[in-house]
Motif scaffolding. Structure first.
Motif, PDB file in Angstrom:
ATOM      1  N   SER A  72     -34.284  11.770   5.427  1.00 17.88           N
ATOM      2  CA  SER A  72     -32.906  11.508   5.862  1.00 17.88           C
ATOM      3  C   SER A  72     -32.870  10.436   6.950  1.00 17.88           C
ATOM      4  CB  SER A  72     -32.245  12.794   6.357  1.00 17.88           C
ATOM      5  OG  SER A  72     -32.949  13.317   7.464  1.00 17.88           O
ATOM      6  N   ILE A  73     -33.870  10.434   7.814  1.00 15.69           N
ATOM      7  CA  ILE A  73     -33.948   9.417   8.876  1.00 15.69           C
ATOM      8  C   ILE A  73     -34.295   8.062   8.270  1.00 15.69           C
ATOM      9  CG2 ILE A  73     -35.093   8.737  11.029  1.00 15.69           C
ATOM     10  CD1 ILE A  73     -33.352  11.277  11.263  1.00 15.69           C
ATOM     11  N   LYS A  74     -35.244   8.066   7.343  1.00 20.04           N
ATOM     12  CA  LYS A  74     -35.608   6.817   6.666  1.00 20.04           C
ATOM     13  C   LYS A  74     -34.407   6.259   5.899  1.00 20.04           C
ATOM     14  CE  LYS A  74     -40.537   7.406   6.214  1.00 20.04           C
ATOM     15  NZ  LYS A  74     -41.701   7.139   5.400  1.00 20.04           N
ATOM     16  N   SER A  75     -33.603   7.151   5.340  1.00 24.54           N
ATOM     17  CA  SER A  75     -32.419   6.703   4.598  1.00 24.54           C
ATOM     18  C   SER A  75     -31.450   5.976   5.518  1.00 24.54           C
ATOM     19  CB  SER A  75     -31.712   7.898   3.947  1.00 24.54           C
ATOM     20  OG  SER A  75     -32.540   8.467   2.973  1.00 24.54           O
ATOM     21  N   ASP A  76     -31.303   6.459   6.738  1.00 26.21           N
ATOM     22  CA  ASP A  76     -30.444   5.775   7.707  1.00 26.21           C
ATOM     23  C   ASP A  76     -30.964   4.363   7.980  1.00 26.21           C
ATOM     24  OD1 ASP A  76     -28.798   8.000   7.948  1.00 26.21           O
ATOM     25  OD2 ASP A  76     -29.825   8.747   9.747  1.00 26.21           O
ATOM     26  N   CYS A  77     -32.269   4.245   8.144  1.00 21.04           N
ATOM     27  CA  CYS A  77     -32.881   2.937   8.396  1.00 21.04           C
ATOM     28  C   CYS A  77     -32.694   2.025   7.177  1.00 21.04           C
ATOM     29  CB  CYS A  77     -34.371   3.091   8.710  1.00 21.04           C
ATOM     30  SG  CYS A  77     -34.691   4.022  10.214  1.00 21.04           S
ATOM     31  N   GLN A  81     -40.182  -1.306  10.470  1.00 19.22           N
ATOM     32  CA  GLN A  81     -41.011  -0.429  11.302  1.00 19.22           C
ATOM     33  C   GLN A  81     -40.463   0.998  11.252  1.00 19.22           C
ATOM     34  OE1 GLN A  81     -40.811  -3.079  14.845  1.00 19.22           O
ATOM     35  NE2 GLN A  81     -42.997  -2.591  15.041  1.00 19.22           N
ATOM     36  N   CYS A  82     -39.151   1.120  11.250  1.00 18.02           N
ATOM     37  CA  CYS A  82     -38.507   2.428  11.147  1.00 18.02           C
ATOM     38  C   CYS A  82     -38.896   3.089   9.820  1.00 18.02           C
ATOM     39  CB  CYS A  82     -36.996   2.273  11.255  1.00 18.02           C
ATOM     40  SG  CYS A  82     -36.094   3.821  11.187  1.00 18.02           S
ATOM     41  N   LEU A  83     -38.853   2.316   8.743  1.00 21.46           N
ATOM     42  CA  LEU A  83     -39.175   2.854   7.417  1.00 21.46           C
ATOM     43  C   LEU A  83     -40.640   3.261   7.304  1.00 21.46           C
ATOM     44  CD1 LEU A  83     -37.106   0.375   5.225  1.00 21.46           C
ATOM     45  CD2 LEU A  83     -36.702   2.841   5.502  1.00 21.46           C
ATOM     46  N   ALA A  84     -41.511   2.656   8.105  1.00 23.53           N
ATOM     47  CA  ALA A  84     -42.939   2.959   8.056  1.00 23.53           C
ATOM     48  C   ALA A  84     -43.309   4.222   8.832  1.00 23.53           C
ATOM     49  CB  ALA A  84     -43.739   1.774   8.593  1.00 23.53           C
ATOM     50  N   LEU A  85     -42.376   4.754   9.597  1.00 24.28           N
ATOM     51  CA  LEU A  85     -42.663   5.942  10.409  1.00 24.28           C
ATOM     52  C   LEU A  85     -42.786   7.193   9.553  1.00 24.28           C
ATOM     53  CD1 LEU A  85     -40.145   5.360  13.343  1.00 24.28           C
ATOM     54  CD2 LEU A  85     -42.631   5.163  13.471  1.00 24.28           C
ATOM     55  N   ALA A  94     -30.545  -4.443  -4.023  1.00 25.08           N
ATOM     56  CA  ALA A  94     -31.803  -3.764  -4.367  1.00 25.08           C
ATOM     57  C   ALA A  94     -32.105  -2.648  -3.372  1.00 25.08           C
ATOM     58  CB  ALA A  94     -32.945  -4.783  -4.388  1.00 25.08           C
ATOM     59  N   THR A  95     -31.863  -2.899  -2.119  1.00 24.62           N
ATOM     60  CA  THR A  95     -32.124  -1.882  -1.091  1.00 24.62           C
ATOM     61  C   THR A  95     -31.169  -0.712  -1.254  1.00 24.62           C
ATOM     62  OG1 THR A  95     -32.896  -3.608   0.416  1.00 24.62           O
ATOM     63  CG2 THR A  95     -32.324  -1.491   1.399  1.00 24.62           C
ATOM     64  N   ARG A  96     -29.909  -0.992  -1.574  1.00 25.64           N
ATOM     65  CA  ARG A  96     -28.951   0.094  -1.816  1.00 25.64           C
ATOM     66  C   ARG A  96     -29.322   0.905  -3.038  1.00 25.64           C
ATOM     67  NH1 ARG A  96     -24.181  -2.258   0.793  1.00 25.64           N
ATOM     68  NH2 ARG A  96     -24.425  -1.429   2.885  1.00 25.64           N
ATOM     69  N   ARG A  97     -29.749   0.240  -4.098  1.00 25.27           N
ATOM     70  CA  ARG A  97     -30.164   0.964  -5.298  1.00 25.27           C
ATOM     71  C   ARG A  97     -31.367   1.864  -5.003  1.00 25.27           C
ATOM     72  NH1 ARG A  97     -29.086  -3.854  -9.232  1.00 25.27           N
ATOM     73  NH2 ARG A  97     -26.981  -3.270  -9.893  1.00 25.27           N
ATOM     74  N   GLU A  98     -32.312   1.318  -4.267  1.00 22.69           N
ATOM     75  CA  GLU A  98     -33.501   2.095  -3.872  1.00 22.69           C
ATOM     76  C   GLU A  98     -33.065   3.306  -3.029  1.00 22.69           C
ATOM     77  OE1 GLU A  98     -37.328   1.289  -1.086  1.00 22.69           O
ATOM     78  OE2 GLU A  98     -36.689  -0.368  -2.375  1.00 22.69           O
ATOM     79  N   LEU A  99     -32.112   3.077  -2.173  1.00 22.22           N
ATOM     80  CA  LEU A  99     -31.599   4.150  -1.322  1.00 22.22           C
ATOM     81  C   LEU A  99     -30.975   5.244  -2.172  1.00 22.22           C
ATOM     82  CD1 LEU A  99     -30.927   5.268   1.491  1.00 22.22           C
ATOM     83  CD2 LEU A  99     -28.875   3.839   1.471  1.00 22.22           C
ATOM     84  N   LEU A 100     -30.175   4.852  -3.143  1.00 20.42           N
ATOM     85  CA  LEU A 100     -29.549   5.843  -4.034  1.00 20.42           C
ATOM     86  C   LEU A 100     -30.589   6.595  -4.832  1.00 20.42           C
ATOM     87  CD1 LEU A 100     -26.453   3.820  -5.270  1.00 20.42           C
ATOM     88  CD2 LEU A 100     -26.450   5.770  -3.721  1.00 20.42           C
TER      89      LEU A 100
END
Length: 175
Positions: free
Chosen positions: A145-150, A136-140, A169-175
């Motif tokens: 930078s805020i989405k990256s924290d989530c 839900q956080c990611l959908a906001l 996979a989530t970490r790679r996407e984050l990077l």
């Protein structure tokens, strides 16, 4: 009140606390009640190191400021945070949910709430709720930078849940 402020300046916190309490009793409609309540909470937390007393003060403030914005919202947030710190997770979740459900709550604040809720769910080992809150956080509609924290929290949660593939996979996407 001026007496209490003077005691605060001289770091005589016990006398300041007594004077603040006296002000609240004698001035039920005083214009400085907000300041006084907040000083009492700060004294309970930072001088007496008594989270229970601070929570009791915040609960009284919640009653006094019900329907008075933005004070009511500020008390809700602070009380939810104190509940979380004292591991009273059900009460914290109830307040976070009330704030989140309010249509006037800005997206940035909702992101913070979803992260707080996810932390609580994680402590309670409610993994599906953790993922739901962080998604839900990611959908906001918030800055990246805020989405990256989530997303970082979500990757950590996957690792804790021993879903290594999703975590990587989530970490790679984050990077």
């Amino acid at each position: 009140l001026s007496e209490a402020r003077e005691y605060m300046r001289h770091r005589d916190f016990m006398e300041a606390e007594k004077s603040f309490e006296r002000y609240l009793r004698r001035n039920p409609d005083g214009k400085d009640r907000w300041e006084v309540w907040n000083n009492l909470v700060d004294l309970a937390l930072n001088v007496r190191h008594n989270r229970v007393a601070a929570i009791e003060l915040l609960e009284a403030m919640l009653i006094e400021y019900e329907g008075v914005y933005p004070e009511f919202r500020l008390v809700q947030e602070r009380l939810a945070s104190e509940y979380e710190q004292s591991r009273r997770f059900d009460r914290a979740m109830s307040l976070w949910a009330q704030i989140e459900a309010d249509p006037g709550t800005p997206a940035l604040q909702k992101a913070s709430i979803y992260r707080s809720m996810a932390r609580i769910y994680l402590r309670r080992l409610e993994f599906e709720h953790v993922k739901s809150s962080l998604n839900q956080c990611l959908a906001l509609d918030v800055p990246q930078s805020i989405k990256s924290d989530c997303q970082y929290d979500l990757a950590d949660a996957f690792m804790i849940m021993e879903d290594t593939d999703a975590g990587i996979a989530t970490r790679r996407e984050l990077l």
